[in-house]
Structures are given as structure tokens and as C-alpha cells.
Design an enzyme around this catalytic site. Structure first.
Site, short mmCIF file in Angstrom:
data_model
loop_
_atom_site.label_atom_id
_atom_site.label_comp_id
_atom_site.label_asym_id
_atom_site.label_seq_id
_atom_site.Cartn_x
_atom_site.Cartn_y
_atom_site.Cartn_z
N HIS A 88 0.83 -1.21 0.00
CA HIS A 88 0.00 0.00 0.00
C HIS A 88 0.86 1.25 0.00
CE1 HIS A 88 -3.69 -2.25 0.43
NE2 HIS A 88 -2.96 -3.08 1.16
N ASP B 138 -6.01 6.16 0.88
CA ASP B 138 -6.30 4.73 0.75
C ASP B 138 -7.76 4.49 1.15
OD1 ASP B 138 -4.48 1.99 0.74
OD2 ASP B 138 -6.30 1.75 1.90
N GLN C 138 13.22 -4.96 -6.62
CA GLN C 138 12.47 -5.78 -7.59
C GLN C 138 12.26 -5.06 -8.93
OE1 GLN C 138 9.26 -8.39 -6.39
NE2 GLN C 138 7.86 -7.29 -7.71
N HIS D 248 3.40 -14.13 -6.41
CA HIS D 248 2.18 -14.32 -5.64
C HIS D 248 1.05 -13.43 -6.16
CE1 HIS D 248 3.47 -10.52 -4.17
NE2 HIS D 248 2.68 -10.49 -3.12
N GLU E 269 4.31 -4.14 -12.09
CA GLU E 269 5.74 -4.00 -12.45
C GLU E 269 6.10 -4.98 -13.57
OE1 GLU E 269 7.45 -4.58 -8.55
OE2 GLU E 269 6.56 -2.70 -7.84
N ASP F 130 -6.21 -10.30 -2.46
CA ASP F 130 -6.71 -10.07 -3.83
C ASP F 130 -5.95 -10.89 -4.87
OD1 ASP F 130 -4.31 -8.78 -3.45
OD2 ASP F 130 -4.89 -6.93 -4.44
N1 UDP Z 1 9.43 -5.56 -3.20
C1 UDP Z 1 10.77 -5.28 -3.46
N2 UDP Z 1 11.71 -6.10 -2.94
C2 UDP Z 1 11.43 -7.17 -2.18
C3 UDP Z 1 10.06 -7.48 -1.94
C4 UDP Z 1 9.08 -6.65 -2.46
O1 UDP Z 1 11.09 -4.30 -4.15
O2 UDP Z 1 12.35 -7.86 -1.73
C5 UDP Z 1 8.41 -4.62 -3.69
C6 UDP Z 1 7.72 -5.08 -4.95
O3 UDP Z 1 8.45 -4.67 -6.09
C7 UDP Z 1 6.37 -4.40 -4.83
C8 UDP Z 1 6.11 -4.35 -3.33
O4 UDP Z 1 7.39 -4.49 -2.72
O5 UDP Z 1 6.45 -3.07 -5.32
C9 UDP Z 1 5.23 -5.48 -2.86
O6 UDP Z 1 3.92 -5.23 -3.22
P1 UDP Z 1 2.97 -6.33 -3.87
O7 UDP Z 1 1.66 -5.65 -4.11
O8 UDP Z 1 3.61 -6.95 -5.04
O9 UDP Z 1 2.84 -7.47 -2.80
P2 UDP Z 1 2.64 -7.48 -1.18
O10 UDP Z 1 4.02 -7.37 -0.63
O11 UDP Z 1 1.76 -6.34 -0.80
O12 UDP Z 1 2.02 -8.80 -0.93
N1 UDP Z 2 -6.98 -3.30 1.15
C1 UDP Z 2 -6.96 -1.94 0.92
N2 UDP Z 2 -6.23 -1.15 1.74
C2 UDP Z 2 -5.50 -1.66 2.76
C3 UDP Z 2 -5.56 -3.05 3.00
C4 UDP Z 2 -6.29 -3.85 2.18
O1 UDP Z 2 -7.55 -1.44 -0.01
O2 UDP Z 2 -4.84 -0.90 3.47
C5 UDP Z 2 -7.69 -4.16 0.22
C6 UDP Z 2 -6.76 -4.37 -0.94
O3 UDP Z 2 -7.42 -4.33 -2.14
C7 UDP Z 2 -6.17 -5.70 -0.62
C8 UDP Z 2 -7.34 -6.44 -0.02
O4 UDP Z 2 -7.97 -5.44 0.76
O5 UDP Z 2 -5.61 -6.30 -1.73
C9 UDP Z 2 -6.93 -7.64 0.76
O6 UDP Z 2 -5.96 -7.25 1.71
P1 UDP Z 2 -4.87 -8.24 2.30
O7 UDP Z 2 -4.29 -7.58 3.47
O8 UDP Z 2 -5.47 -9.60 2.47
O9 UDP Z 2 -3.79 -8.38 1.14
P2 UDP Z 2 -2.84 -7.30 0.45
O10 UDP Z 2 -3.28 -7.22 -0.98
O11 UDP Z 2 -2.97 -5.98 1.17
O12 UDP Z 2 -1.45 -7.88 0.54
#
Ligand code: UDP
Ligand code: UDP
Length: 463
Positions: free
Chosen positions: A24, A122, A345, A360, A368, A384
Site C-alpha cells: 500500500h 487509501d 524488484q 504471488h 511491475e 486479492d
Molecule cells: N518488493 C521489493 N523487494 C522485495 C520485496 C518486495 O522491491 O524484496 C516490492 C515489490 O516490487 C512491490 C512491493 O514491494 O512493489 C510489494 O507489493 P505487492 O503488491 O507486489 O505485494 P505485497 O508485498 O503487498 O504482498
Molecule cells: N486493502 C486496501 N487497503 C488496505 C488493505 C487492504 O484497499 O490498506 C484491500 C486491498 O485491495 C487488498 C485487499 O484489501 O488487496 C486484501 O488485503 P490483504 O491484506 O489480504 O492483502 P494485500 O493485498 O494488502 O497484501
């Protein structure tokens, strides 16, 4: 739509308010950087303590490299105590705490100097921000950090949770107006239990969505055209403000990269390496991690693998040697690089040696990869991610083996993983479809592209 006029006539001053977690925070910092480059002033508001080290490090670095940004922090009041299992997830607890503390933003926003032209927040603080914005006569915009398709699902959520028949007659799909049906298996578990802290927090904030002046989504028109059209044609919800695709939001320059990943990639042939990462907050079981390692080995492909064993980076303890064994690391060392650290990344995905991505499907990772036209082997695990996996496959950016399940529910064996990796890396048609996605993504963000026009339209409205 709000009829409020901005109080400002020159360069707009915009408050940006992210929620918790790198998924986020990252798009908000990218958006802030974009706003600065378009001559706006920016105030960034963040909660006083973050869950992960990655968040605090990125905020500090962002402020150091963007000295024009004003930073204000607000305190967190304790989150709701809940006995359900979601309370164990530190990010869900933080979302709830931020949402409950959002009233503390009022004095910070009202005393802003120069006065604010708009608030970009947000979804999870929307309810309170909408009240503050009405009180201070400052327009507010929502920023959705997930896909437009997931936004459609969230907007449909109140109807979904209140429908007692939703699982009757062995339904396998949910009909969302204006969108293709969503398989029930893609619905995040928290939403099957409306008492879950995350579902509660989202539901509490959805009611004010129609009050926003616009809804920005980190996506691009070509990628989710049908869903965006349905949202904008009043099919999903009749009183929705404009949905504005503004992505993929571009990375800003991060920290000097100390890691060995980029130099190692420099030595690998073009498009030969599969990059493996499950984002900033997803840990697989140790058994699954080992199985994945053997699968990578079996595939015969070169790989760059970022391993995570804990949701929160502060809690990472086990070394790679303990987890994977020295003999494995020795065996793969000429073909694979394995790290257990934060990597850059965006730079990795931009490297010519990368030919595929096991992801994932966190939405930032998807955008990206889309921007670089890198094919994805989707392995969604929660939130999501299942919805994102489904749509990226439809758009031609990747493949998804649904039988692997979500949420670590079964152990996927090395043979299956190895085979799928070969499929990802050898499929020339997939590669060409993914390249097309990349071209369309870059077209959207270049000067005059659909995403560029959308963001410029918002800024012009505020001047
Ligand atoms: N990311 C990164 N290096 C890492 C792990 C994650 O730059 O070692 C960045 C990735 O490029 C992305 C963000 O962290 O911009 C992770 O967001 P994403 O929505 O892909 O997954 P989440 O971590 O929320 O599950
Ligand atoms: N979500 C959001 N804002 C937040 C946290 C969650 O809008 O600060 C929404 C977002 O679309 C997210 C979904 O809720 O993908 C499920 O959240 P979760 O924490 O399970 O996964 P995330 O995608 O944040 O890694």
C-alpha cells in the site's frame, strides 16, 4: 460527485495518506513522486510506527530523496481487540488501527500551509477522510492499490456478505454486475467471514466511496478495459464517481543497491532467468519453500529467488543454510542465486536477463511485470491475489495453475513446479503476448497516454 471547489489557484498542494504494508505504501510514494514531477506540492501523512522495517526504511529514504515533501505523522490508538484468528495478522491489526485513528488527521489537515487543494487517501481511511474533507471543504480522491477487478468485487461486497443464499446450490461463482463471474475459490478468505478484521475494516469504509471526487486505480485502461468500462458506466454501482486508471505507477530511484543480484544478472544470458518472489509479506511454509527450491533445480532454468520465512521482516531468523541445506546451495550455485533480503524488484524486472517471474500476484508486482512485459507464473496465496492471477492470465500476461490452491492449503510437489517453470520459460507465444502487455502499459504512461491524461486531468481540476 462533490461540488466543492479547490481553495487554491496555483500549484496544487495534495495530502497523500497511505495505509499499512509495502503493497500500500509503495504506490502512494510512487504517486507522490509523480505529483512532484507535475509541479504539485505534497504532504505525506503516515502512522507513527510501521509494522515492517521495509516501510520505515522506504519512508526515510523517500523523504531524503524528495526534500520538498512535507511529512506529518499521526499517533495510533490501540486496535480493536478481537478474538478471531485474523487478529494474529499484524498487517490487518495495523489497517484497523490506522482506520480507527484517522480522526487524528483532522488538525494536521486543517492547519496545512499552504491550504490543501485535495486529499488522496487509501480506501481503509476513506470514511474518516470523507468527513474531514466535507468539514474542511477539500475534495478527496480515493487511491486503489489493487486491480480494478478487485475494486469491483469490494464494491459488491456489502451485497455479497448480506446475501444468505450466496453459497446455495453449490455455487462455484459469484455474479458481479458488469464483470465476468468470479470463481468462489478466488474470493479472499476474510470476505467469507464478515467478522474478520480486514473484511470489517473494508466494509466500514465502503459506504463513502460515492462521496469521492474520483477513484484512481493503479492499473491501465488496456489491461482492464471491460472492468473499467463497467465501473464507469454505472453497472457495478449506480452512484460511483469516475474510475481513473493512472498506472502502472512508476518506481522512483531507490537506495544504492548493495545486493549482488544485479551484478549476478549482468553475467546471465538474455531472458534466461526466472525471478521468484512472493512480495513483502507472504511467507510459505518451510516445506513448500524446500519443494520450490527442488522444483527450481529440476527445471534446469537459471533463477533468482528471494526467500521469505516470516510475514514481518523483523522476525526473519533462519539462515538459508538452515532452511535449504548447504548441499542444495552448493549444487545450484552456478545456475541460481538465492537471497533472503530486500531486493530492488523493479530494477530486477527491468534487467534484460529476466525471462519470467514466479509471483504471488500482489498487485504492485503484477503492474511491475506488466510494464516490463515479463510473463508471470501466478501462484496466488491470499487477499486479492487470486482475482489478480485470473485477470492477468486473461490479459495474456501469464499462466495460473489453479490446482495448486491458495493459502498454502496443499503442498505443491517439486515435479509439478519444475514442469510449470519450463512451460513459463519456453512458451514463445506467452512471451510475445506478455511483450504486447508491456508495450500497452508503457503507452499508457507516456506523455498523452491514457494514464498520463487521467492524472493530468485530476491535477488540472485542482489548479
Ligand atoms: N518488493 C521489493 N523487494 C522485495 C520485496 C518486495 O522491491 O524484496 C516490492 C515489490 O516490487 C512491490 C512491493 O514491494 O512493489 C510489494 O507489493 P505487492 O503488491 O507486489 O505485494 P505485497 O508485498 O503487498 O504482498
Ligand atoms: N486493502 C486496501 N487497503 C488496505 C488493505 C487492504 O484497499 O490498506 C484491500 C486491498 O485491495 C487488498 C485487499 O484489501 O488487496 C486484501 O488485503 P490483504 O491484506 O489480504 O492483502 P494485500 O493485498 O494488502 O497484501
Amino acid at each position: 460527485m462533490s461540488t466543492m471547489e479547490p481553495s487554491h489557484t496555483h500549484s496544487p498542494h495534495i495530502a497523500v495518506i497511505p495505509s499499512a504494508g509495502m503493497g500500500h505504501l509503495t504506490p502512494f510514494l510512487r504517486l507522490a513522486s509523480l505529483l512532484l514531477s507535475r509541479n504539485c506540492s505534497v504532504t505525506l501523512l503516515t502512522a507513527k510506527s510501521t509494522v515492517s522495517n521495509a516501510e520505515s526504511r522506504h519512508i526515510s529514504f523517500f523523504l531524503a530523496t524528495h526534500p520538498r515533501v512535507k511529512h506529518l505523522e499521526f499517533d495510533l490508538i490501540p486496535p480493536l481487540q478481537s478474538s478471531n484468528s485474523s487478529a494474529q495478522d499484524p498487517f490487518s491489526i495495523q489497517y484497523n488501527a490506522i482506520s480507527r485513528s484517522a480522526h487524528l488527521l483532522h488538525p494536521l489537515l486543517s492547519s496545512s500551509s499552504p491550504p490543501l487543494s485535495a486529499i488522496f487517501s487509501d480506501l481503509l481511511v476513506a470514511k474518516t477522510v470523507a468527513c474531514i474533507s466535507a468539514d474542511l471543504l477539500i475534495p478527496y480522491y480515493l487511491v486503489i492499490t489493487s486491480s480494478a477487478r478487485f475494486l469491483s468485487f469490494m464494491l459488491y461486497l456489502p451485497a455479497f456478505v448480506s446475501n444468505p443464499d450466496k453459497f446455495s446450490s453449490n455455487a462455484v461463482e459469484v455474479e458481479i454486475p458488469g464483470s465476468s463471474p468470479l470463481p468462489i475459490s478466488s474470493i479472499p478468505l476474510p470476505f467469507l467471514n464478515p467478522n474478520h478484521l480486514l473484511a470489517e475494516t473494508i466494509l466500514a469504509n465502503l459506504g463513502v466511496v460515492p462521496e469521492a471526487k474520483g477513484i484512481m486505480v493503479n492499473t491501465f485502461d488496456w489491461f482492464e478495459a471491460e472492468t473499467i468500462a463497467a465501473l464507469n458506466n454505472g453497472i457495478v454501482l449506480s452512484n460511483l464517481p469516475s474510475v481513473l486508471p493512472i498506472g502502472p505507477l512508476q518506481a522512483y530511484e531507490f537506495d544504492k543497491d548493495q545486493s549482488q543480484c544485479l551484478p549476478w544478472l549482468d553475467d546471465q544470458p538474455e531472458k534466461s532467468v526466472v525471478y521468484v518472489s512472493f512480495g513483502s509479506r507472504t511467507a510459505m511454509s518451510n516445506d513448500q519453500i524446500r519443494e520450490l527450491g527442488y522444483g527450481l533445480d529440476k527445471s534446469g532454468c537459471r533463477f533468482l529467488w528471494v526467500v521469505k520465512t516470516s510475514k514481518v521482516d523483523k522476525e526473519e531468523k533462519e539462515s538459508l543454510e538452515e532452511l535449504l541445506g548447504e548441499s542444495f546451495l552448493e549444487r545450484i550455485k552456478n545456475r541460481g542465486m538465492v537471497v533472503k533480503e530486500w531486493v530492488n524488484q523493479d530494477k530486477i524486472l527491468a534487467h534484460p536477463a529476466i525471462g519470467g517471474f514466479i509471483s504471488h500476484c500482489g498487485w504492485n508486482s503484477v503492474t511491475e511485470a506488466a510494464e516490463r512485459g515479463i510473463p508471470i507464473l501466478a501462484w496466488p496465496l491470499h487477499g486479492d491475489q487470486g482475482v489478480n492471477a485470473e485477470l492477468l492470465q486473461k490479459a495474456g500476461l501469464g499462466i495460473w495453475e489453479k490446482t495448486w490452491g491458495m493459502g498454502n492449503e496443499r503442498l505443491v510437489k517439486q515435479e509439478k513446479i519444475g514442469k510449470k517453470i519450463v512451460e513459463l520459460m519456453d512458451d514463445a507465444e506467452l512471451r510475445s503476448r506478455a511483450s504486447k502487455v508491456g508495450r500497452e502499459a508503457r503507452k499508457a504512461t507516456e506523455l498523452g497516454g491514457s494514464s498520463d491524461k487521467a492524472i493530468m486531468g485530476i491535477i488540472e481540476n485542482l489548479t
